[in-house]
Write a protein that holds these residues in place. Structure first.
Motif, mmCIF file in Angstrom:
data_model
loop_
_atom_site.group_PDB
_atom_site.id
_atom_site.type_symbol
_atom_site.label_atom_id
_atom_site.label_comp_id
_atom_site.label_asym_id
_atom_site.label_seq_id
_atom_site.Cartn_x
_atom_site.Cartn_y
_atom_site.Cartn_z
ATOM 1 N N GLN A 181 -0.221 4.528 1.591
ATOM 2 C CA GLN A 181 -0.606 5.260 2.795
ATOM 3 C C GLN A 181 -0.753 6.753 2.495
ATOM 4 O O GLN A 181 -1.641 7.426 3.033
ATOM 5 C CB GLN A 181 0.437 5.048 3.899
ATOM 6 C CG GLN A 181 0.421 3.657 4.510
ATOM 7 C CD GLN A 181 1.558 3.467 5.487
ATOM 8 O OE1 GLN A 181 2.731 3.596 5.138
ATOM 9 N NE2 GLN A 181 1.222 3.187 6.732
ATOM 10 N N ALA A 182 0.143 7.258 1.639
ATOM 11 C CA ALA A 182 0.068 8.667 1.254
ATOM 12 C C ALA A 182 -1.231 8.953 0.500
ATOM 13 O O ALA A 182 -1.864 9.988 0.707
ATOM 14 C CB ALA A 182 1.280 9.046 0.410
ATOM 15 N N GLN A 183 -1.621 8.019 -0.376
ATOM 16 C CA GLN A 183 -2.866 8.195 -1.125
ATOM 17 C C GLN A 183 -4.058 8.216 -0.170
ATOM 18 O O GLN A 183 -4.971 9.047 -0.309
ATOM 19 C CB GLN A 183 -3.028 7.059 -2.133
ATOM 20 C CG GLN A 183 -4.310 7.129 -2.956
ATOM 21 C CD GLN A 183 -4.296 8.264 -3.968
ATOM 22 O OE1 GLN A 183 -3.498 8.251 -4.900
ATOM 23 N NE2 GLN A 183 -5.181 9.238 -3.790
ATOM 24 N N ALA A 184 -4.048 7.320 0.800
ATOM 25 C CA ALA A 184 -5.136 7.275 1.781
ATOM 26 C C ALA A 184 -5.172 8.564 2.604
ATOM 27 O O ALA A 184 -6.256 9.102 2.895
ATOM 28 C CB ALA A 184 -4.970 6.065 2.700
ATOM 29 N N LYS A 198 -8.260 11.302 2.642
ATOM 30 C CA LYS A 198 -8.895 11.660 3.902
ATOM 31 C C LYS A 198 -8.823 13.157 4.171
ATOM 32 O O LYS A 198 -9.713 13.733 4.807
ATOM 33 C CB LYS A 198 -8.239 10.889 5.052
ATOM 34 C CG LYS A 198 -8.875 11.128 6.412
ATOM 35 C CD LYS A 198 -8.199 10.300 7.480
ATOM 36 C CE LYS A 198 -8.828 10.549 8.853
ATOM 37 N NZ LYS A 198 -8.169 9.743 9.913
ATOM 38 N N ASN A 199 -7.754 13.781 3.687
ATOM 39 C CA ASN A 199 -7.526 15.207 3.957
ATOM 40 C C ASN A 199 -7.615 16.043 2.685
ATOM 41 O O ASN A 199 -6.907 17.033 2.526
ATOM 42 C CB ASN A 199 -6.149 15.394 4.606
ATOM 43 C CG ASN A 199 -6.030 14.710 5.941
ATOM 44 O OD1 ASN A 199 -6.430 15.240 6.966
ATOM 45 N ND2 ASN A 199 -5.461 13.502 5.931
ATOM 46 N N ILE A 200 -8.516 15.646 1.783
ATOM 47 C CA ILE A 200 -8.604 16.284 0.475
ATOM 48 C C ILE A 200 -8.854 17.787 0.576
ATOM 49 O O ILE A 200 -8.406 18.562 -0.278
ATOM 50 C CB ILE A 200 -9.697 15.602 -0.385
ATOM 51 C CG1 ILE A 200 -9.601 16.079 -1.843
ATOM 52 C CG2 ILE A 200 -11.067 15.836 0.217
ATOM 53 C CD1 ILE A 200 -8.333 15.697 -2.538
ATOM 54 N N GLN A 201 -9.565 18.229 1.617
ATOM 55 C CA GLN A 201 -9.838 19.659 1.758
ATOM 56 C C GLN A 201 -8.559 20.474 1.934
ATOM 57 O O GLN A 201 -8.506 21.646 1.560
ATOM 58 C CB GLN A 201 -10.778 19.906 2.957
ATOM 59 C CG GLN A 201 -12.193 19.409 2.736
ATOM 60 C CD GLN A 201 -12.827 20.017 1.493
ATOM 61 O OE1 GLN A 201 -12.697 21.212 1.234
ATOM 62 N NE2 GLN A 201 -13.495 19.179 0.698
ATOM 63 N N THR A 202 -7.537 19.832 2.493
ATOM 64 C CA THR A 202 -6.248 20.512 2.657
ATOM 65 C C THR A 202 -5.647 20.876 1.311
ATOM 66 O O THR A 202 -4.919 21.869 1.183
ATOM 67 C CB THR A 202 -5.271 19.605 3.432
ATOM 68 O OG1 THR A 202 -5.846 19.280 4.701
ATOM 69 C CG2 THR A 202 -3.923 20.285 3.646
ATOM 70 N N PRO A 246 -3.459 17.958 -7.591
ATOM 71 C CA PRO A 246 -3.357 16.516 -7.860
ATOM 72 C C PRO A 246 -2.467 15.804 -6.848
ATOM 73 O O PRO A 246 -1.498 16.383 -6.339
ATOM 74 C CB PRO A 246 -2.742 16.464 -9.264
ATOM 75 C CG PRO A 246 -3.016 17.797 -9.865
ATOM 76 C CD PRO A 246 -2.985 18.773 -8.730
ATOM 77 N N PHE A 247 -2.804 14.557 -6.576
ATOM 78 C CA PHE A 247 -2.025 13.753 -5.636
ATOM 79 C C PHE A 247 -0.555 13.702 -6.039
ATOM 80 O O PHE A 247 0.340 13.804 -5.191
ATOM 81 C CB PHE A 247 -2.601 12.337 -5.562
ATOM 82 C CG PHE A 247 -1.746 11.381 -4.756
ATOM 83 C CD1 PHE A 247 -1.576 11.559 -3.397
ATOM 84 C CD2 PHE A 247 -1.106 10.313 -5.380
ATOM 85 C CE1 PHE A 247 -0.786 10.687 -2.655
ATOM 86 C CE2 PHE A 247 -0.328 9.438 -4.653
ATOM 87 C CZ PHE A 247 -0.158 9.618 -3.293
#
Length: 360
Positions: free
Chosen positions: A179-182, A186-190, A290-291
């Motif tokens: 869920q964190a990866q998703a 979804k909020n990659i710009q953040t 990075p994630f």
């Protein structure tokens, strides 16, 4: 006045410490006189089979009215003043909420039960920490504040019940790595820093020093050199970085030179009131965190969001249903509810009340 998530979640952590602080205000300075609600044992609020008496409302109203927002002792308003009726309404609605949580805790059963021994332990903590272990001093302060020892115990019990009920709602709520990866995707710009042109400088005392230093500088050694030779004290940690070229905080001479300077080129010496500067503009590429660097932060934050959402749904469901079903014997004690007319104009009304009656 429905309890918020924050109140429900934090109640356990502020009691008994906050209760002790409330009790430590000092001698009650206030008015006497009989209750304007009527007989002390008369019913003020009914929540299902739970009856809250006029005496309970009056005592809590006095308790609420004996200190201001900063914790200082204050004089109680007169019994029939609007200010005191506001205190009564606050007290009645707080007592309604205690009854609501008590009913829900009873339905919950053993997991939400609060043992008398746990309450007595909290009383002992209050007595020890604020009253030198003296029950007589505690009793005297309770009397000054207008409440009884049983009232205090119910305050503590309600706080424990609310916490246990909230814990039950939050039990089993998870937020997984997937869920964190998703969420991250979804909020990659953040987690993205846009490309920019950043300006750096080295400050020295004289033009001659700047001219001698300039041929030794390159884009790759500029920051390291700034840390060792620049007179700018911040350069030791920043490498002379002044931030984006477009920054509005640049002094005029620096800003003017930066606008015409090509990336990677060392400027000619520039004089300001601080000394002589050498500048360089560097292209800073877009950076994506990075994630793995933010995974745990996302999990922790979104897990709390999920827990809060679960509690909110519960409060807007069974909690609110019981609150709305409460019957107030006097409409002046009931919460004001905003409704709308057919034209969309807001109006106010009281809910869950019997006809307004005031017995003196």
């Amino acid at each position: 006045m429905r309890a918020t998530i924050a109140n429900a979640v934090s109640r356990k952590h502020v009691l008994p410490t906050a209760v002790a602080a409330l009790l430590a205000v000092g001698t009650l300075v206030g008015c006497g006189g009989s209750s304007s609600l009527g007989a002390s044992d008369g019913t003020a609020v009914t929540v299902q089979k739970v009856k809250i008496t006029n005496g309970q409302v009056e005592r809590l109203a006095r308790f609420l009215g004996t200190q201001d927002a900063t914790g200082n002792a204050v004089e109680l308003p007169k019994p029939d003043s609007d200010a005191f009726w506001k205190l009564r309404a606050d007290a009645a609605q707080q007592l309604r909420d205690r009854a609501v949580y008590g009913i829900l805790a009873s339905a919950c059963g053993k997991p939400c039960a609060v043992a008398d021994s746990a309450i007595n332990k909290q009383i002992a903590t209050i007595r020890s920490s604020s009253f030198s272990g003296s029950q007589a001093k505690l009793d005297a302060t309770l009397k000054q504040r207008g409440i009884t020892l049983d009232d205090l115990k119910e305050m503590l019990r309600s706080g424990e019940q609310q916490q246990k009920l909230v814990d039950r709602q939050q039990r089993g709520v998870t937020f997984t790595e997937a869920q964190a990866q998703a969420y991250y995707d979804k909020n990659i710009q953040t987690y993205t820093t846009a490309a920019s042109k950043n300006l750096s400088h080295i400050l020295v005392k004289s033009k001659a020093e700047a001219l001698a230093l300039r041929p030794t500088l390159t884009a790759s050694n500029f920051a390291t050199t700034a840390k060792t030779v620049s007179l700018d004290v911040d350069a030791k940690s920043t490498g002379g970085d002044l931030g984006p070229v477009s920054s509005s905080g640049l002094i005029p001479e620096i800003a003017a030179a930066a606008t015409t300077l090509k990336p990677g080129v060392i400027s000619q010496p520039i004089e300001t009131q601080f000394g002589w500067h050498l500048l360089i503009v560097l292209n800073v590429p877009k950076k994506v965190t990075p994630f793995g660097d933010v995974k745990q932060q996302i999990i922790d934050e979104q897990l709390q969001v999920a827990k809060d959402a679960k509690v909110t749904k519960w409060q807007e469901g069974p909690v609110k249903k019981l609150q709305d079903a409460a019957v107030f014997a006097n409409s002046r004690l009931a919460p004001v509810k905003e409704t709308t007319t057919t034209t969309g104009t807001p109006v106010t009304s009281t809910t869950g009340t019997a006809p307004a009656t005031t017995t003196k």
